[in-house]
Enzyme design. Structure first.
Site, mmCIF file in Angstrom:
data_model
loop_
_atom_site.group_PDB
_atom_site.id
_atom_site.type_symbol
_atom_site.label_atom_id
_atom_site.label_comp_id
_atom_site.label_asym_id
_atom_site.label_seq_id
_atom_site.Cartn_x
_atom_site.Cartn_y
_atom_site.Cartn_z
ATOM 1 N N LYS A 211 0.858 -1.185 0.000
ATOM 2 C CA LYS A 211 0.000 0.000 0.000
ATOM 3 C C LYS A 211 0.891 1.232 0.000
ATOM 4 C CE LYS A 211 -3.740 2.230 2.621
ATOM 5 N NZ LYS A 211 -4.607 2.113 3.809
ATOM 6 N N LYS A 264 -2.290 -1.463 -3.698
ATOM 7 C CA LYS A 264 -3.099 -0.238 -3.655
ATOM 8 C C LYS A 264 -2.167 0.971 -3.778
ATOM 9 C CE LYS A 264 -6.320 2.347 -0.703
ATOM 10 N NZ LYS A 264 -7.020 2.411 0.582
#
Length: 342
Positions: A211, A264
Site C-alpha cells: 500500500k 493499492k
C-alpha cells in the site's frame, strides 16, 4: 509487398471475442460500501459521484443493490459514532462494521469482506495509537536536546494488539474475509494468530500487502472521514518510488499467512501488480482507488472522456496486468455494462 502476416484478420467482429486474451466478469469485482453510524439517512459523497454513506439500517438494502448487478462481494468500511485516540470503537461489539456485517450476512448472500484499520476510528486520523518519534543525533549518535525534531508516529506493536481485537470482532459478527490495510509490520501474523486462537481459522485474510503513500486517496478520506489531522502517512505507507520494496513487503505477508495479496492503488502501480502476479501463486487483488474513480468522472463531466468506456478499459488493464480481484468504485457500473454487452 509481403502481407503473409495480417494481424487484422483476428480483429474482425465475429472472431475478436474468440481470441480476446483478457476477460472481465462481475464476479471479479468487489464493491466498497460505506456504513455511517452518525446518520439516519443516505448521504451523497460529493467527491465520489454515485456513492453514498448509508446508515446501518440501510446497509442491507445497499448491498442488495450491489448484488443485483451481478457483483458478489462487498468491502465494508465504517464511520463510527465517536472517535478517541486509541480508536476503541473499531472493536466494539456494537460497532458500525460489526452491526452492519451481522445484518448483511444474515439477510443476503453477499461475500462480506471487512476493512481492518483504525484511521476512521482515531480522533487524529492515523492508523493506530501514537508514540513520539525522536530524530536528530549528535556526531556520536546520541539524540541532541537542542536540535531534537520531535514528531508523532504510529506505535506499530501497540497497533497490532488493536488489529487483533478488530479482526476477531469482525469474524464474530460474520465477516467472510478480513482485510487489514494499515501497513503495520507483522499485522498479518498477528491477525492470523488471533483468528486461529479464537476458532476462526477458516476466515481468510486479504492483506493490503503493498500500500503506497499515494495522492490518489483524497476522495476516500472524505467518504470515510479518515483524513489525518496532522502530518501524513509517509512513515508507514510505502514510497511510490519503490518497486523492490513491494516484493519484500508482499513476501513477508505471504509468509505470515495472507491468503490474498492486495496492491493499492491500482492504475499507477500496474507494474507492481504484474510483478506480484509473476512472483507469487496467491490470488492477487488490486484497489482501483477513489482518486482514480473521481478523475475519470471529472473528465467525463467536462465532456473529455466517455465514462463507460474509460471505466471498463481501466478495469480491463488492471485485470490484464495480473489482478484476479479488483476492488473498485466502478463495480456496479461496469458489471451492468458487462451484462448489457452479453
Amino acid at each position: 509487398m509481403d502481407l503473409t502476416h495480417r494481424p487484422r484478420r483476428l480483429r474482425q467482429d465475429r472472431v475478436r471475442g474468440l481470441v480476446s486474451e483478457t476477460s472481465l466478469e462481475p464476479s471479479d469485482l468487489i464493491a466498497p460500501v460505506f456504513v455511517d453510524a452518525t446518520t439516519d439517512e443516505r448521504i451523497p459523497i460529493e467527491s465520489m459521484p454515485g456513492h453514498e454513506r448509508v446508515p446501518v439500517d440501510e446497509s442491507v438494502a445497499r448491498v442488495r443493490e450491489v448484488l443485483e448487478t451481478g457483483v458478489e462481494a462487498v468491502m465494508i468500511f465504517g464511520i463510527p459514532e465517536s472517535k478517541d485516540p486509541e480508536g476503541t470503537r473499531a472493536w466494539a461489539e456494537d460497532g458500525v462494521v460489526q452491526a452492519a456485517t451481522r445484518r448483511i450476512t444474515a439477510e443476503t448472500d453477499a461475500y462480506v469482506i471487512t476493512d481492518v484499520c483504525l484511521c476512521e476510528y482515531t480522533d487524529h486520523g492515523h492508523c493506530g495509537p501514537l508514540e513520539e518519534e525522536l530524530r536528530g543525533d549528535d556526531e556520536h549518535g546520541t539524540p541532541c536536546d537542542h536540535d531534537r525534531d520531535a514528531t508523532m508516529t504510529v506505535d506499530n506493536d501497540a497497533t497490532l494488539e488493536s488489529l487483533d481485537r478488530i479482526a476477531v470482532s469482525h469474524a464474530e459478527a460474520g465477516a467472510d474475509m478480513i482485510a487489514p490495510s494499515g501497513m503495520m509490520d507483522g499485522m498479518v501474523a498477528a491477525i492470523r494468530g488471533a483468528l486461529d486462537r479464537d476458532g476462526y481459522e477458516h476466515v481468510p485474510i486479504m492483506s493490503y500487502a503493498a500500500k503506497y503513500e499515494s495522492a490518489f486517496y483524497g476522495p476516500f478520506r472524505d467518504a470515510a472521514d479518515g483524513a489525518p489531522s496532522f502530518g501524513n502517512r509517509r512513515h508507514y505507507q510505502m514510497d511510490p518510488a519503490n518497486a523492490r520494496e513491494a516484493l519484500r513487503e508482499v513476501r513477508l505477508d505471504a509468509e505470515q499467512g495472507a491468503d490474498v495479496l492486495m496492491i493499492k492503488p491500482a492504475l499507477p502501480y500496474l507494474d507492481i501488480v504484474a510483478e506480484i502476479r509473476r512472483e507469487f501463486d496467491h490470488p492477487v487483488a488490486a484497489y482501483n482507488v477513489s482518486g482514480e474513480y473521481a478523475m475519470l468522472h471529472a473528465a467525463a463531466e467536462k465532456g473529455w472522456l466517455e465514462l463507460d468506456e474509460v471505466a471498463l478499459e481501466s478495469l480491463v488493464s488492471i485485470k490484464r496486468a495480473g489482478a484476479d480481484l479488483i476492488l473498485t468504485y466502478f463495480a456496479e457500473e461496469v458489471a451492468n455494462r458487462l451484462s448489457a454487452d452479453r
